[in-house]
Each structure stands twice: as structure tokens, then as C-alpha cells.
Design an enzyme around this catalytic site. Structure first.
Site, PDB file in Angstrom:
ATOM      1  N   ARG A   1      24.406  10.114   5.871  1.00  0.00           N
ATOM      2  CA  ARG A   1      23.648  11.118   6.773  1.00  0.00           C
ATOM      3  C   ARG A   1      24.069  12.572   6.448  1.00  0.00           C
ATOM      4  O   ARG A   1      23.414  13.328   6.488  1.00  0.00           O
ATOM      5  CB  ARG A   1      23.750  10.614   8.238  1.00  0.00           C
ATOM      6  CG  ARG A   1      22.935   9.580   8.565  1.00  0.00           C
ATOM      7  CD  ARG A   1      22.897   9.469  10.059  1.00  0.00           C
ATOM      8  NE  ARG A   1      23.740   9.058  10.996  1.00  0.00           N
ATOM      9  CZ  ARG A   1      24.242   7.915  11.205  1.00  0.00           C
ATOM     10  NH1 ARG A   1      23.697   7.124  10.558  1.00  0.00           N
ATOM     11  NH2 ARG A   1      25.319   7.766  11.892  1.00  0.00           N
TER      12      ARG A   1
ATOM     13  N   CYS B   1      27.999  -5.318  13.111  1.00  0.00           N
ATOM     14  CA  CYS B   1      28.693  -4.415  14.203  1.00  0.00           C
ATOM     15  C   CYS B   1      30.095  -4.588  14.734  1.00  0.00           C
ATOM     16  O   CYS B   1      30.234  -5.817  14.959  1.00  0.00           O
ATOM     17  CB  CYS B   1      27.692  -4.630  15.301  1.00  0.00           C
ATOM     18  SG  CYS B   1      28.108  -3.955  16.880  1.00  0.00           S
TER      19      CYS B   1
END
Ligand SMILES: NC(=O)C1=CN([C@@H]2O[C@H](COP(=O)(O)OP(=O)(O)OC[C@H]3O[C@@H](n4cnc5c(N)ncnc54)[C@H](OP(=O)(O)O)[C@@H]3O)[C@@H](O)[C@H]2O)C=CC1
Ligand SMILES: Nc1nc2c(ncn2[C@@H]2O[C@H](COP(=O)(O)O)[C@@H](O)[C@H]2O)c(=O)[nH]1
Ligand SMILES: [K+]
EC number: 1.1.1.205
Length: 480
Positions: free
Chosen positions: A398, A306
Site C-alpha cells: 500500500r 489473522c
């Protein structure tokens, strides 16, 4: 005009503290109890959850997590049907009795039946005609003569051993053993299929005595949804498939988007066990609890892959975030999940001691056999891909899946908050969970606690210096 406050609170994370050892009456670490609450109404036998990421949790990981007493959350970057199928695979993997076994018709081709079974990860299909059981097709029937165009009726076994739907498990076991068969369909007086008991499922329940199970004896599993688009129909389909909990997954969980989504889901599905995140503050936890969640997922910017804190400057060191949220959680009797930044069983123990009821893990599990993806070799070492869900690659994946990519897309338009990475291949998740739970059990005993709840009451943290941290690592030796 209101000014930015120049008073700084201190934010700490795992490496900043240690748990102070306490007198313990525990004589073996096996005496410790890792049972804990996942959410308002769900409990686990170990406090560990696999992350809802596309390189961590699909059915393979979720099955393993439930077998060893935890839970996996199926990620949301799948079509609704794909995600539902993953939930169904988990539910069927360890049921004591499968309620709606997969069936085929006698006039289907063997090839189509085999494909149907393979897609659903099952080794046999019941053959049903006019609503009644007329045969069974298993790998035995197709092992020697595989003509994909022949009909199911010509290869199926017609003399099926069946039992009444109300049969006791020990009697079912006896029938399976005596007849040397793997599958026992349960059929009512009119010949309709009411369930299926398999020897594999019986073995599973015996092999995994600490598995986390739902009321019907099936493995627990959760599934994530987003906050926009199809999230309501996705939630409905996942709950219909048997998902035990829905996790509202958004980077900034303390946002109108998240609070609105939680409200809608709770209104549409009042019985849904709902988890939402991620937040990192007492205010965030308070607002999600106010919106109706049954557990709060905590961690902004703490994950190994992250970069939210780098890109946005926002986040709270994980231990402080957990402590702040856990205080609110305690006031409302709502469990807290520590998500992100857990590298060792020591980190997990500190998160639990700080008030989390469970710990969600990504990178620790990313290199195991049970994650999606294959093992890669680089410079003679084996790895698996592990990537942030807000990484460029995950986002592109995606968009590609949704058919939403065009040559005019400018990659600079996407501001990633995660990175693509590799983690060392680490074999089966079983060994990792053994190490993690063994370490946490030992951690409880150092805190003089028999249970996680007791540790939360007894725990005393000491803040450490750089020298203290260095002393905590192996030092002045060459580690083999
Ligand atoms: N735990 C963490 O620290 C973080 C986790 N992640 C993970 O990455 C994945 C993708 O996350 P996410 O971007 O939320 O998912 P999505 O891409 O599905 O975004 C969800 C929606 O929220 C909006 N949104 C995104 N960020 C914010 C924000 N900061 N404030 C207000 N609205 C916002 C988006 O709109 P629009 O794009 O128009 O802004 C979008 O409509 C998730 O799995 C998430 O858990 C990502 C970052 C941090
Ligand atoms: N800021 C981002 N956080 C992310 C992203 N993808 C996932 N996550 C979060 O990390 C944890 C896993 O952390 P780990 O330390 O155990 O590896 C996961 O559960 C998410 O909350 C991302 O792209 N950006
Ligand atoms: K980080």
C-alpha cells in the site's frame, strides 16, 4: 476503582460444537432453499460472499460470485479510479443491456482504441461522431491487419445493424442470430446510442439462472471503503459506478472512527446500502446498527491469516461472536455476516445456524483462478499467495503504491496483525461454490430445515469434547 471482572464467559467456535440432527421431511437436498438476506434491502441466492482482500476480490472473483448467486466485495487497496473500474467491469459483465457502452471517435488511432478496449475488458467499441453512431470496431475489424497508427474510421464496420432502444429481448436475440453478429447497438430516432445488447450477455443470463442481479439485471457487486481520508469521495464514485453495497472496512469496527464514518456515509448517501465491520460483540453490533448500517460484519481475530488475537490478546471465538451479534441483529431486523475462520461447508452451516445470514470467505477462495495474482509452484505443488490485509507485505504494498516508502522507514514501526501465506491452487471458484452450497444444503436437511431462516429457528447445538472432535474427523484410516 472498578476492577477487571474475574468471571469468565465461555466463548466457543466451530470446532467446539456440532449441530444435532433433527427429523426431516426433505426427500432431496435440492428441495432446500439457500436464498438469504445480505443486508436490509439486498438478497442473495446463496449465502456466500468473497472477502474484500487484495488476494481475493477484484472483478474476476466478483463476477464469478454473482454468477453463482453470491456477491464479491471489491477491496479498497486500489486508487478510487481503479476500484471504480473493477465495479464497472462487474456491472458490464452480465448486463442484459449495457446502458453506456464504451465509444471511440473516428479519428483516434486503432492502437489507442485497442488499448482503451483492453483496459476495459471489452471486445468492441462503438464509433461515435457528433453524438451519433457511425460505425463499430470489433476484434474482427482488427484481426487481420493490425496497423496501430491507422485511423478507426478506416478499419471500422460502417453498416451497423441497430435496433430501437425499446426492443424486446427475444427480438434482439433474433436479430443477432439472423445477422450472425455479436453486438447490437440500440439507437434512437436521432442516431444517438442508447444502449448495447451483446450475444455474450444473453448467453450469460441463460447460463447462470441463479445469478444475483440488481434491478436492471446486472450482477450485484459490493465495494469496501476505509474510515479516513478519501472515504466519502470513494463512496460517491463507487455508488455512481453502480456498486450495490458499500462496506466500511476497519479492523476494530466498534470504534469512534467506524461509527463516525458510518454516520457520514448514511448522511451523505441515505440510499446507500451500508455494511460495516468488523465487530465481535452485542455492543459492537448495537452501536453500528444505531449509526445506521444495513448489515453488520462479525469476526475479530478469526481469519486464517489473522494474528490479531496473538498480537493484541483481543477477539471473541467466532461462533459466540456470531450468536451475540445475531441476537441484536434479530431485534433490529438487521442481517449479520460471519467473516473469518470458515474452513469448510460445516463451519459455514454452523455460522448460519448460529444466526448469520451470510458467510464471508477468504482462504477458501484464495487459491482459485478468479483471485488476483498468479499460480506459483513450490516443491512440485501449485499455490497462490493469500495474505492478511494487515500483514507487513500488504502494508508495504500500500505504502509503495502511494509513493510513501523511504529508506529511513523502520519496519519495526509497523505492528502487523496479519500474515503472508500461500494456499493450494484449487482451480475454478465454481467447483468450490458447488461443494460449499452442496454441503450447506445437506446441513439444512440434517437440521430438518428447508431454508436458512428455518434452520436458525430449529438449530440445536451440542458442545463436544476433544474426543468428540477427534471422532468427527476421518480416523484410523489412511485418507487417499
Ligand atoms: N477482522 C479482523 O480481525 C481484522 C481485519 N483486519 C483487516 O486489515 C486491514 C487493515 O485494517 P485497519 O488497520 O483497520 O485499516 P487501516 O490501516 O486503514 O486503519 C484504519 C484507521 O483506523 C485506525 N485504527 C486501526 N486500528 C485501530 C484500532 N485498533 N483502534 C482505533 N483505531 C484504529 C488507524 O489509525 P492508526 O494506524 O493511527 O492507529 C487508521 O487511521 C482491513 O482490511 C481490515 O479488515 C485487520 C485486523 C483485524
Ligand atoms: N486480523 C486480521 N484479519 C484479517 C486480515 N486480513 C483479512 N482479515 C480478515 O480475515 C477474513 C478472512 O478470513 P478467512 O478465515 O476466510 O481466510 C477477512 O474477511 C477479514 O475480515 C489481517 O491482516 N488481519
Ligand atoms: K486467526
Amino acid at each position: 476503582m472498578k476492577r477487571v471482572s474475574l468471571e469468565f464467559r465461555e466463548g466457543l467456535t466451530f470446532d467446539d460444537v456440532l449441530l444435532v440432527p433433527k427429523r426431516s421431511d426433505i426427500t432431496s437436498r435440492i428441495q432446500t432453499d439457500l436464498n438469504t438476506r445480505l443486508s436490509r434491502n439486498l438478497s442473495l441466492n446463496i449465502p456466500l460472499i468473497s472477502a474484500n482482500m487484495d488476494t481475493v476480490t477484484e472483478s474476476g472473483m466478483a463476477v464469478a460470485m454473482a454468477r453463482y448467486g453470491g456477491i464479491g466485495i471489491i477491496h479498497r487497496f486500489l486508487t478510487v479510479k481503479e476500484q471504480v473500474d473493477e465495479v464497472l467491469k462487474v456491472k458490464r459483465s452480465g448486463s442484459i443491456m449495457i446502458e453506456n457502452p464504451y465509444t471511440v471517435g473516428p479519428d483516434q488511432t486503432v492502437g489507442s482504441a485497442i488499448d482503451y478496449a483492453r483496459d476495459r475488458d471489452v471486445s468492441g467499441l462503438l464509433v461515435v461522431s457528433g453524438g451519433r453512431l457511425i460505425g463499430i470496431m470489433t476484434e474482427r475489424d482488427t484481426a487481420f491487419e493490425l496497423n496501430r497508427s491507422s485511423l478507426v474510421r478506416d478499419v471500422m464496420t460502417k453498416d451497423v445493424v441497430t435496433a430501437d432502444p425499446g426492443i424486446a429481448m427475444k427480438d434482439a436475440k433474433q436479430i443477432l442470430y439472423q445477422n450472425r453478429i455479436e453486438k447490437l447497438p440500440l439507437v434512437d430516432a436521432s442516431g444517438r446510442v442508447r444502449g448495447l445488447i451483446t450475444s455474450k450477455d444473453i448467453r450469460n443470463t441463460e447460463d447462470y439462472p441463479h445469478a444475483s442481479k440488481d434491478k436492471k439485471g446486472r450482477p450485484l457487486v459490493g465495494a469496501a471503503v476505509g474510515v479516513k481520508g478519501d472515504f466519502m469521495e470513494r463512496t460517491e464514485a463507487l455508488l455512481d459506478a453502480g456498486a450495490d453495497t458499500i462496506v466500511v472496512d476497519i479492523a476494530h469496527g466498534h470504534s469512534e472512527n467506524a461509527i463516525r464514518a458510518v454516520g457520514h456515509i448514511k448522511k451523505g448517501f441515505p440510499d446507500c446500502e451500508l455494511i460495516a465491520g468488523n465487530v465481535a460483540t452485542a455492543g459492537g453490533a448495537e452501536d453500528l446498527i444505531g449509526a445506521g448500517v444495513d448489515a453488520v460484519k462479525v469476526g475479530v481475530g478469526s481469519g486464517s491469516i489473522c494474528i490479531t488475537r496473538v498480537i493484541t490478546g483481543s477477539g471473541v471465538p467466532q461462533l459466540t461472536a456470531v450468536m451475540d451479534c445475531a441476537k441484536v441483529g434479530r431485534d433490529h431486523d438487521i442481517p449479520i455476516i460471519s467473516d473469518g475462520g470458515t474452513r469448510t461447508s460445516g463451519d459455514a452451516t454452523k455460522a448460519l445456524a448460529a444466526g448469520a445470514s451470510t458467510v464471508m470467505m477468504g482462504s477458501i477462495l484464495g487459491g482459485t483462478d478468479e483471485t488476483p495474482g498468479t499460480v506459483l509452484t513450490k516443491n512440485g505443488k501449485q499455490f497462490k499467495v493469500y495474505r492478511g490485509m494487515a500483514s507487513l507485505a500488504a502494508s508495504l504494498g500500500r505504502k509503495t503504491k502511494e509513493g510513501d516508502v523511504s529508506p529511513d522507514d523502520d519496519l519495526n514501526d509497523y505492528v502487523a496483525e496479519g500474515v503472508e501465506a500461500m494456499v493450494s491452487y484449487r482451480g475454478s471458484v465454481k467447483d468450490i461454490l458447488r461443494q460449499m452450497t452442496g454441503g450447506i444444503r445437506s446441513g439444512l436437511s440434517y437440521c430438518g430445515a428447508h431454508s436458512i431462516r428455518q434452520m436458525q429457528q430449529n438449530a440445536e447445538f451440542v458442545k463436544i469434547s476433544r474426543a468428540g472432535f477427534a471422532e468427527s474427523q476421518p480416523h484410523d484410516v489412511s485418507v487417499m
